[in-house]
Scaffold this motif. Structure first.
Motif, short mmCIF file in Angstrom:
data_model
loop_
_atom_site.label_atom_id
_atom_site.label_comp_id
_atom_site.label_asym_id
_atom_site.label_seq_id
_atom_site.Cartn_x
_atom_site.Cartn_y
_atom_site.Cartn_z
N LEU A 3 77.57 -26.09 80.68
CA LEU A 3 78.37 -27.25 81.10
C LEU A 3 79.09 -26.97 82.41
O LEU A 3 79.25 -27.87 83.25
CB LEU A 3 79.37 -27.62 80.00
CG LEU A 3 78.78 -28.17 78.69
CD1 LEU A 3 79.89 -28.52 77.72
CD2 LEU A 3 77.91 -29.39 78.96
N VAL B 199 78.37 -35.03 81.88
CA VAL B 199 78.77 -33.77 81.26
C VAL B 199 79.03 -33.95 79.76
O VAL B 199 78.63 -33.11 78.94
CB VAL B 199 80.01 -33.19 81.97
CG1 VAL B 199 80.56 -31.98 81.22
CG2 VAL B 199 79.66 -32.80 83.40
N VAL B 200 79.67 -35.05 79.39
CA VAL B 200 79.91 -35.32 77.97
C VAL B 200 78.59 -35.48 77.23
O VAL B 200 78.39 -34.92 76.13
CB VAL B 200 80.80 -36.56 77.80
CG1 VAL B 200 80.85 -36.99 76.33
CG2 VAL B 200 82.21 -36.28 78.29
N SER B 201 77.66 -36.25 77.81
CA SER B 201 76.35 -36.45 77.17
C SER B 201 75.61 -35.12 77.04
O SER B 201 75.01 -34.83 76.00
CB SER B 201 75.52 -37.44 77.99
OG SER B 201 76.17 -38.68 78.11
N GLY C 208 76.98 -32.18 76.93
CA GLY C 208 77.67 -31.37 75.92
C GLY C 208 77.28 -31.75 74.50
O GLY C 208 77.07 -30.88 73.65
N ILE C 209 77.17 -33.05 74.24
CA ILE C 209 76.74 -33.50 72.91
C ILE C 209 75.34 -33.00 72.61
O ILE C 209 75.05 -32.49 71.51
CB ILE C 209 76.80 -35.04 72.83
CG1 ILE C 209 78.26 -35.52 72.93
CG2 ILE C 209 76.16 -35.54 71.54
CD1 ILE C 209 78.38 -37.03 73.04
N THR D 45 75.26 -29.09 72.18
CA THR D 45 75.91 -28.71 70.91
C THR D 45 75.01 -29.03 69.73
O THR D 45 74.85 -28.21 68.80
CB THR D 45 77.25 -29.43 70.77
OG1 THR D 45 78.09 -29.11 71.89
CG2 THR D 45 77.96 -29.01 69.49
N SER E 51 69.99 -36.00 79.18
CA SER E 51 70.55 -35.68 77.86
C SER E 51 69.45 -35.58 76.80
O SER E 51 69.50 -34.70 75.92
CB SER E 51 71.58 -36.73 77.45
OG SER E 51 71.00 -38.02 77.33
N LEU F 155 81.56 -37.25 84.67
CA LEU F 155 82.17 -37.02 83.36
C LEU F 155 81.24 -37.49 82.25
O LEU F 155 81.05 -36.79 81.23
CB LEU F 155 83.52 -37.73 83.28
CG LEU F 155 84.25 -37.62 81.93
CD1 LEU F 155 84.57 -36.17 81.60
CD2 LEU F 155 85.53 -38.47 81.94
N GLY F 156 80.67 -38.68 82.41
CA GLY F 156 79.75 -39.19 81.39
C GLY F 156 78.52 -38.31 81.23
O GLY F 156 78.06 -38.07 80.11
N TRP G 61 83.62 -40.69 87.19
CA TRP G 61 83.32 -41.16 85.83
C TRP G 61 81.86 -40.87 85.47
O TRP G 61 81.56 -40.52 84.33
CB TRP G 61 83.60 -42.66 85.71
CG TRP G 61 85.04 -42.99 85.53
CD1 TRP G 61 85.88 -43.57 86.42
CD2 TRP G 61 85.82 -42.76 84.35
NE1 TRP G 61 87.13 -43.71 85.89
CE2 TRP G 61 87.13 -43.23 84.61
CE3 TRP G 61 85.55 -42.20 83.10
CZ2 TRP G 61 88.15 -43.15 83.67
CZ3 TRP G 61 86.57 -42.12 82.17
CH2 TRP G 61 87.85 -42.59 82.45
#
Length: 600
Positions: free
Chosen positions: A146, A78-80, A82-83, A86, A129, A75-76, A72
């Motif tokens: 990523l 990578v999501v951060s 990615g945001i 982007t 991030s 995942l958190g 988790w």
């Protein structure tokens, strides 16, 4: 003022397991860093660091729970990332990027507090991030970057799980050892009270109650760790029996016991040392209170009920349910998240207005100071400034080595990572002395800048971030902290009432059973303990768990609210009475439900 200043800079004993995250993170960073060094692409270090730094998390969890938690966290991260990437590819407006970084930082703080993921909390996620928001980026390159983070995260996951092959019960052993050490501390306090009976009632703090609170917290944490560890092997059963023995110290000692408080303290301390070691787990002979529970079953080994059968109360919220409960409307975590969002945004904008080239450092500085309450946030602000200033001095001293070339830079970064973890548990400012040059090195990997510019930007951003963050801490109040105390008091009252009912039922049942002792012993020799006895013990254990958890949460809520300014008057007398009566009831529960352990 002087008291708070001394508290902010005082050095503590290092955490016993500091080397685990330190070495894990260094190993996880070394693999991608050395690979990129060989490929001549150290400009990609930011992306691999995002995944590799996840190796700092979850070292207190059993390996099954650690595997899930690390997944988790990765995942958190990578999501951060990615945001951030982007956003950086879609806009070049630093004003908007500061807002985006601040909102993500607020989400990190709120979710990390709600999930109780543990050290290092939101800081690593926010640092990576926030940096990524201000890295020049093309949308077409985002998937590759990523992918690098995911690959490094997989390396971190493997590194953190690898010790389980050698010591599969390592985290559980550490948790039980800490509980035994807390039990030894409580017995030492009782020994001092026995040797100096006039101490209590002289206006000094109730040191025994403080020691009981510490033990209750350590025991609650250790049981939670064991609950997360599946399986029914002998090692886990022995750990559960040792933990039950540590918990038995919460019961008020009876007179005429064969072991003095000094003896009990040494027994628990010796057991803790053995548990921390890599050898066989020790067995502790049962105390008289524990031995009472062996009547009628000690002669039949196959009928012994091990402490391993203890399980969490069925109504205890876990997993997603627990997280959602902590994020419900009216949660005291939400104002802290609002502080982070507002404070980081204003700090980043102030940095831009000052013409600093790294506004994300101001965002991270503001995010790093927000603790559970205003008092702790003020102390963290002082620690942040002190640590960063000394860290800049260290960076300046290391410049001759840094300028030698990329290989030395990589080795320095790994050494600073280990140093940061070794020192930060003693005090945040001391760890920041290593974190600051490491952050500047990460900037150097992306492209060399004049050292004077880097140092000046870091210093200005630190001061700006801390100053603006403190102002927002004062403006955005957290008056819900007092509401949390009322809720915690209600839970303690309900748990204590249920425990007293349970004790009354058990004592009545015990009197009835005493009338037919001969028949009961005869039946148990043939059929073993009846199911009613097992159900009663389980219900008593659940009552004990509910009360212990409620007391721990009440103490935590009081400490948080005590350091928050602009609060309603705290019900200090009600809290003291609830804790005093709650611990008395907990002592009765612990004595009544003393563990059934084999006689050795």
């Amino acid at each position: 003022m002087g008291k708070h200043l001394r508290s902010a800079v005082r050095l503590r004993r290092p955490v016993d397991t500091w080397h685990k995250p330190a070495l894990s993170a260094a190993a996880a960073l070394a693999v991608p860093d050395l690979t990129l060094l060989a490929l001549g692409r150290l400009d990609l270090v930011l992306y691999t660091s995002a995944g590799a730094m996840c190796a700092l998390y979850a070292h207190g969890l059993p390996y099954a729970a650690r595997a899930r938690t690390l997944a988790w966290v990765v995942l958190g991260m990578v999501v951060s990332l990615g945001i951030a990437l982007t956003a950086a590819s879609l806009t070049a407006s630093p004003v908007l990027l500061v807002v985006g970084a601040s909102l993500v930082a607020a989400a990190h703080k709120t979710l990390c507090d709600a999930t109780r993921v543990g050290s290092p909390g939101n800081l690593i996620l926010t640092f990576i991030s926030s940096s990524a928001f201000f890295v020049p980026q093309r949308l077409v390159d985002v998937p590759l970057h990523l992918a690098l983070a995911v690959a490094a995260g997989a390396v971190a996951w493997l590194v953190c799980m690898a010790p389980g092959l050698v010591r599969p019960h390592g985290p559980e052993r550490v948790a039980v050892a800490r509980a035994l050490e807390s039990a030894a501390g409580l017995w030492r306090v009782r020994r001092e009270g026995t040797e100096s009976p006039g101490r209590q009632g002289t206006g000094r703090p109730d040191t025994e109650l403080t020691a009981r609170q510490a033990l209750a917290g350590a025991v609650n944490s250790a049981w939670h760790t064991l609950f997360l560890a599946p399986g029914t092997d002998d090692a886990r059963a022995r750990l559960a029996r040792l933990l039950a023995h540590a918990e038995s110290a919460l019961a008020t000692p009876r007179t005429g016991r064969p072991h003095t408080p000094a003896d009990e303290a040494e027994r628990c301390a010796a057991a803790a040392r053995a548990v921390r070691g890599g050898g066989a787990l020790p067995e502790i002979d049962p105390t008289p209170d524990e031995a009472r529970r062996l009547t009628g079953i000690a002669t039949e080994a196959e009928h012994t009920v091990p402490a391993l059968e203890r399980c969490p109360a069925p109504d205890r919220a876990t997993g997603v349910r627990a997280v959602l409960a902590r994020l419900r409307p009216g949660s005291p975590l939400l104002p802290i998240g609002a502080r982070v969002a507002v404070g980081c945004t204003l700090a980043g904008w102030a940095s831009l207005a000052a013409g600093v080239g790294h506004p994300y450092w101001a965002v991270v500085s503001a995010a790093s100071i927000y603790q559970a309450n205003s008092t702790l946030s003020g102390q963290r602000a002082l620690q942040r400034v002190l640590g960063n200033v000394l860290g800049l001095v260290l960076f300046f001293a290391l410049l001759p080595l840094i300028r030698i070339g990329p290989p030395v830079m990589v080795l320095l970064a790994l050494a600073l990572q280990i140093g940061a973890e070794a020192l930060i548990t003693r005090n945040y400012w001391l760890g920041s002395v290593c974190v600051t040059p490491m952050a500047l090195l990460l900037t150097e990997f992306g492209g060399r800048l004049p050292a004077g510019t880097l140092i000046a930007d870091r210093l200005i951003d630190t001061v700006v971030g801390v100053a603006v963050g403190l102002v927002c801490c004062a403006v955005v109040t957290n008056r819900r902290a007092t509401d949390r105390i009322e809720e915690a008091l209600a839970r303690v009252t309900a748990a204590r009432s249920a425990a007293l009912r349970r004790l009354g039922e058990s004592e009545a049942q015990g009197e009835g059973e005493g009338q037919g002792e001969g028949e009961r012993q005869s039946a148990s020799a043939d059929d073993g303990p009846g199911p009613d006895a097992g159900d009663a013990d389980r219900e008593t254990g659940w009552a004990r768990d509910r009360l212990a958890l409620a007391l721990v949460e009440l103490r935590e809520a009081f400490e948080v609210a005590s350091g928050e300014w602009w609060q309603r008057a705290l019900p200090a007398e009600r809290i003291a009475a609830a804790e005093r009566e709650g611990h008395r009831t907990l002592a009765r529960l612990v004595r009544h439900a003393a563990p059934r352990v084999p006689v050795s």
